[in-house]
Design an enzyme around this catalytic site. Structure first.
Site, PDB file in Angstrom:
ATOM      1  N   HIS A 124       0.604  -1.421  -0.220  1.00 45.76           N
ATOM      2  CA  HIS A 124      -0.065  -0.197   0.081  1.00 45.76           C
ATOM      3  C   HIS A 124       0.737   1.356  -0.042  1.00 45.76           C
ATOM      4  CE1 HIS A 124      -2.238  -2.896   1.462  1.00 45.76           C
ATOM      5  NE2 HIS A 124      -3.633  -2.655   1.592  1.00 45.76           N
ATOM      6  N   ASP A 181       2.136   2.113   3.303  1.00 42.32           N
ATOM      7  CA  ASP A 181       2.877   0.695   4.449  1.00 42.32           C
ATOM      8  C   ASP A 181       4.773   1.025   3.612  1.00 42.32           C
ATOM      9  OD1 ASP A 181       1.159  -0.990   4.485  1.00 42.32           O
ATOM     10  OD2 ASP A 181       1.686  -2.152   2.432  1.00 42.32           O
ATOM     11  N   MET A 186       2.339  -5.982  -7.927  1.00 41.80           N
ATOM     12  CA  MET A 186       1.342  -5.205  -7.869  1.00 41.80           C
ATOM     13  C   MET A 186       1.505  -3.539  -6.478  1.00 41.80           C
ATOM     14  SD  MET A 186      -1.132  -5.274  -4.495  1.00 41.80           S
ATOM     15  CE  MET A 186      -2.024  -6.545  -4.214  1.00 41.80           C
ATOM     16  N   GLU A 228     -11.198  -6.303  -5.398  1.00 42.98           N
ATOM     17  CA  GLU A 228     -10.841  -6.509  -4.683  1.00 42.98           C
ATOM     18  C   GLU A 228     -12.360  -6.263  -3.541  1.00 42.98           C
ATOM     19  OE1 GLU A 228      -7.419  -7.109  -1.795  1.00 42.98           O
ATOM     20  OE2 GLU A 228      -9.024  -8.680  -0.318  1.00 42.98           O
ATOM     21  N   LYS A 237     -14.964  -8.315  -0.437  1.00 41.64           N
ATOM     22  CA  LYS A 237     -15.483  -8.075   1.174  1.00 41.64           C
ATOM     23  C   LYS A 237     -16.512  -7.519   1.383  1.00 41.64           C
ATOM     24  CE  LYS A 237     -12.086  -8.549   5.019  1.00 41.64           C
ATOM     25  NZ  LYS A 237     -11.407  -7.887   5.944  1.00 41.64           N
ATOM     26  N   GLU A 265     -10.031 -13.210  -2.566  1.00 40.44           N
ATOM     27  CA  GLU A 265      -9.778 -13.250  -1.621  1.00 40.44           C
ATOM     28  C   GLU A 265     -10.238 -14.904  -0.772  1.00 40.44           C
ATOM     29  OE1 GLU A 265      -7.860 -10.711   1.349  1.00 40.44           O
ATOM     30  OE2 GLU A 265      -8.597 -12.582   2.745  1.00 40.44           O
ATOM     31  N   HIS A 304     -12.577 -13.774   1.920  1.00 44.41           N
ATOM     32  CA  HIS A 304     -13.578 -12.898   1.723  1.00 44.41           C
ATOM     33  C   HIS A 304     -14.599 -13.965   1.198  1.00 44.41           C
ATOM     34  CE1 HIS A 304     -10.551  -8.832   2.001  1.00 44.41           C
ATOM     35  NE2 HIS A 304     -10.279  -9.965   2.932  1.00 44.41           N
ATOM     36  N   ASP A 334      -5.954 -12.823  -4.307  1.00 41.89           N
ATOM     37  CA  ASP A 334      -5.203 -13.314  -2.539  1.00 41.89           C
ATOM     38  C   ASP A 334      -5.497 -14.269  -1.592  1.00 41.89           C
ATOM     39  OD1 ASP A 334      -3.930 -10.485  -2.892  1.00 41.89           O
ATOM     40  OD2 ASP A 334      -5.928  -9.608  -1.556  1.00 41.89           O
ATOM     41  N   ASP A 348     -12.774 -12.016   9.297  1.00 47.45           N
ATOM     42  CA  ASP A 348     -11.467 -11.689   8.360  1.00 47.45           C
ATOM     43  C   ASP A 348     -10.240 -12.837   9.156  1.00 47.45           C
ATOM     44  OD1 ASP A 348     -10.588 -11.920   5.933  1.00 47.45           O
ATOM     45  OD2 ASP A 348      -9.328  -9.651   5.792  1.00 47.45           O
ATOM     46  N   ASP A 401      -7.144 -14.356   7.678  1.00 51.35           N
ATOM     47  CA  ASP A 401      -6.084 -13.816   6.704  1.00 51.35           C
ATOM     48  C   ASP A 401      -5.327 -14.660   7.145  1.00 51.35           C
ATOM     49  OD1 ASP A 401      -7.027 -11.769   5.610  1.00 51.35           O
ATOM     50  OD2 ASP A 401      -6.787 -10.087   6.650  1.00 51.35           O
ATOM     51  N   ASP A 412      -1.880 -12.215   0.553  1.00 56.75           N
ATOM     52  CA  ASP A 412      -2.954 -11.474   1.564  1.00 56.75           C
ATOM     53  C   ASP A 412      -2.962 -12.701   3.034  1.00 56.75           C
ATOM     54  OD1 ASP A 412      -3.323  -9.753   2.819  1.00 56.75           O
ATOM     55  OD2 ASP A 412      -5.194  -9.514   1.379  1.00 56.75           O
TER      56      ASP A 412
HETATM   57  C1  GCO Z   1      -8.401  -7.656   4.054  1.00 52.66           C
HETATM   58  C2  GCO Z   1      -7.593  -6.818   2.824  1.00 52.66           C
HETATM   59  C3  GCO Z   1      -7.010  -6.596   2.289  1.00 52.66           C
HETATM   60  C4  GCO Z   1      -6.461  -5.854   1.033  1.00 52.66           C
HETATM   61  C5  GCO Z   1      -5.333  -5.000   0.718  1.00 52.66           C
HETATM   62  C6  GCO Z   1      -5.372  -4.504  -0.071  1.00 52.66           C
HETATM   63  O1  GCO Z   1      -7.494  -8.791   4.546  1.00 52.66           O
HETATM   64  O2  GCO Z   1      -9.143  -7.665   4.417  1.00 52.66           O
HETATM   65  O3  GCO Z   1      -7.674  -8.714   1.835  1.00 52.66           O
HETATM   66  O4  GCO Z   1      -5.189  -6.948   2.716  1.00 52.66           O
HETATM   67  O5  GCO Z   1      -6.200  -6.781  -0.388  1.00 52.66           O
HETATM   68  O6  GCO Z   1      -5.257  -3.789   2.382  1.00 52.66           O
HETATM   69  O7  GCO Z   1      -5.984  -3.073  -0.640  1.00 52.66           O
HETATM   70 MN    MN Z   2      -8.576 -10.745   4.566  1.00 53.07          MN
HETATM   71 MN    MN Z   3      -7.073  -8.789   0.416  1.00 52.34          MN
END
Ligand code: GCO
Ligand code: MN
Ligand code: MN
Length: 389
Positions: free
Chosen positions: A56, A59, A90, A183, A185, A219, A222, A247, A257, A259, A289
């Site tokens: 990002h 970041d 990316m 993306e 969610k 993702e 998500h 992702d 979420d 992850d 991700d």
């Molecule tokens: C999450 C999202 C984020 C996005 C990332 C890229 O886990 O809620 O996936 O990780 O992918 O911010 O914009």
């Molecule tokens: Mn996520």
């Molecule tokens: Mn993501």
């Protein structure tokens, strides 16, 4: 003998700065790991065998950095990329963590916030382009509501569409040649996020001025938060020519979420996903991700990153084994057997075909007798995954 699960550049395994750099902060607890600098993260990723690093805007460059600081940060980052051979496939914009975005960015009710979001995205695109990114991700972190009393979803759609149309033109006019990947969610951090699934994003893309420039970044976690079959969402995106990025992570059903490390929980779903990506020849980044558990220390973060890639490669090998398994293939051949008798009705429509199909008399009882040995087939998949086949 070389480890056959050793990641190689052609696997296109990537991680975001925010993934292995995650400090373990959550809504209930403080960071538990030291923050790593972008340069340290690049070296960490090179050590574990990754191919690329994504980020990002903030970041890499803190939001309040001066232009001199930006220059120093970017040049040290570039040097780390050169030293390690990593690339930046990316980039994306943080349009959610600052309080200015607490009611959304492109869909904020405040036109000044919407304009600021657009400015921030353009600067993020410039930064991504400078580092070679060819995919730019849009995750609508705060684009949603807790109450529908204050925002009309039609306004939100229109604002989001206008923002993307504007940014597509920006991309063209600067000759960046980027593709945008949206993306989805379903929720978190908002009660409800707009365009909550990959399917919803795909529908929205067709309403844009440059649909050819815009695809999706599905993702795992998500779609699973929405209780959906992730591989099916990916297949729909692929079928539409819109799988621009992916992702990879894992999740335990419809809840917050998580992850998690790729394939750590839903092994079978991860297998069908990897098999799908490899079968169709997806050639984009395999972006993890995900982040390590809050209980991990620095060494365990490396184990997490290695684990994501290793599991992918093991599942890839299992997909080969599925293809080479004569029993599995024999069952599949039986399930999909076709004597060719229906081809006279399929393909392009004609009145004759329609009339002939309407007149045909089907033996319903006989059709219903045909065996579908999915139990046996699925058990073979389970045994393959459990390593006894
Ligand atoms: C999450 C999202 C984020 C996005 C990332 C890229 O886990 O809620 O996936 O990780 O992918 O911010 O914009
Ligand atoms: Mn996520
Ligand atoms: Mn993501």
């Amino acid at each position: 003998m070389a480890d056959r699960y050793q990641p190689r550049p052609e696997h296109k395994f990537t991680f975001g700065l925010w993934t292995v750099g995650n400090t373990g902060r959550d809504p209930f607890g403080k960071p538990v790991r030291d923050a790593l600098s972008p340069v340290e993260i690049v070296h960490l990723l090179a050590d574990v065998g990754a191919y690329g690093v994504n980020f990002h805007d903030n970041d890499l460059v803190p939001i309040d950095a001066t232009s001199g600081e930006r220059e120093r940060i970017v040049s040290s980052f570039k040097r780390a990329l050169e030293d390690t051979g990593l690339c930046v496939p990316m980039a994306t914009t943080d349009l959610y963590s600052e309080s200015v975005f607490r009611d959304g960015a492109f869909t904020s009710n405040d036109p000044k916030v919407r304009a600021y979001a657009l400015q921030k995205a353009m600067r993020g695109i410039d930064l991504g382009a400078e580092l070679g990114a060819k995919v730019y991700v849009f995750w609508g972190g705060r684009e949603g509501t807790e109450t529908d009393a204050g925002k009309n979803p039609l306004d939100a759609s229109r604002w989001f569409r206008e923002a993307l149309n504007f940014l597509c033109e920006y991309n063209i006019s600067h000759g960046y040649g980027m593709n945008f990947a949206l993306e989805a969610k379903p929720n978190e951090p908002r009660g409800d996020l707009y365009l909550p699934t990959t399917g919803a994003m795909l529908g929205f893309i067709s309403t844009l001025d440059h649909p050819e420039m815009v695809g999706v970044n599905p993702e795992v976690a998500h779609e699973q938060m929405a209780g959906l079959n992730f591989m099916h969402a990916v297949a729909q995106a692929w079928d539409a020519g819109k799988l621009f990025h992916i992702d990879l992570n894992d999740q335990n059903g419809p809840r917050y979420d998580q992850d998690w490390r790729f394939g750590c929980h839903s092994v079978k779903q991860a297998f069908f996903l990897v098999k799908f990506l490899e079968d169709v020849g997806y050639s984009g980044s395999r972006h993890f991700d995900a982040h390590a558990l809050r209980t991990s220390d620095a060494e365990d973060v490396r184990a997490f990153a290695r684990g994501c890639m290793r599991t992918y490669l093991i599942l890839k090998e299992k997909a080969d084994a599925f293809r080479d398994d004569t029993r599995i293939q024999a069952l599949l051949a039986r399930i999909t057997e076709d004597d060719g008798n229906t081809t006279r009705w399929t393909g392009t429509y004609s009145d004759e075909k329609a009339e002939s199909l309407k007149q045909h008399s089907f033996d319903r009882a006989a059709l219903a007798l045909r065996g579908q040995p999915y139990e046996e087939l699925d058990q073979l998949v389970v045994e393959l995954l459990l390593g006894v086949r």
